[in-house]
Design an enzyme around this catalytic site. Sequence first.
Site, PDB file in Angstrom:
ATOM      1  N   CYS A   1       0.836  -1.209   0.000  1.00 26.77           N
ATOM      2  CA  CYS A   1       0.000   0.000   0.000  1.00 26.77           C
ATOM      3  C   CYS A   1       0.874   1.264   0.000  1.00 26.77           C
ATOM      4  O   CYS A   1       1.581   1.535   0.971  1.00 26.77           O
ATOM      5  CB  CYS A   1      -0.905  -0.044   1.238  1.00 26.77           C
ATOM      6  SG  CYS A   1      -1.746   1.492   1.626  1.00 26.77           S
TER       7      CYS A   1
ATOM      8  N   CYS B   1       0.105   3.720   2.800  1.00 31.94           N
ATOM      9  CA  CYS B   1       0.595   3.158   4.068  1.00 31.94           C
ATOM     10  C   CYS B   1       2.079   3.454   4.230  1.00 31.94           C
ATOM     11  O   CYS B   1       2.528   3.865   5.303  1.00 31.94           O
ATOM     12  CB  CYS B   1       0.377   1.647   4.114  1.00 31.94           C
ATOM     13  SG  CYS B   1      -1.342   1.120   4.036  1.00 31.94           S
TER      14      CYS B   1
END
Length: 151
Positions: free
Chosen positions: A69, A72
Amino acid sequence: MSEPLHVVCPSCRTTNRVQSAQLGSDPSCGRCKQPLFQGKPVSLDEAGFDKQVARSELPVLVDFWAPWCGPCRAMAPAYEQAARQLEPHVRVAKVNTEEAQALGARLDIRSIPTLALFMGGREIARQPGALTRPEDIVRWARAQLAAHAPA
């Protein structure tokens, strides 16, 4: 007045009693002798998450994330810095949703990154999406804690 608090060791998961006035004096685990706070997020699997949330009397801030991600990864440095500001009064943790898929499903984590704040064994707040500045993470966590403080 200093009160005893239960604090779960991030290394061996033993529950320790620590006087609240001594949280800032680098307490160590009575069992494994490792520091109870390391100034960085603690990586948790499902069992570690359950123990921290259920047994610790400290609020637990969790970043639900995945290695693939991009947002993230963008939030990770800010989250590391926020951990240094929030500890020792908040346990700061990370859960990799790729490795703990059952936990993500149980908590209905629908997007990542998602910050969730737990207190007294239950979720009190959730913030989906990346907060990329440490001060935003700290401000959000402290605002939620203040809103849910006992009267």
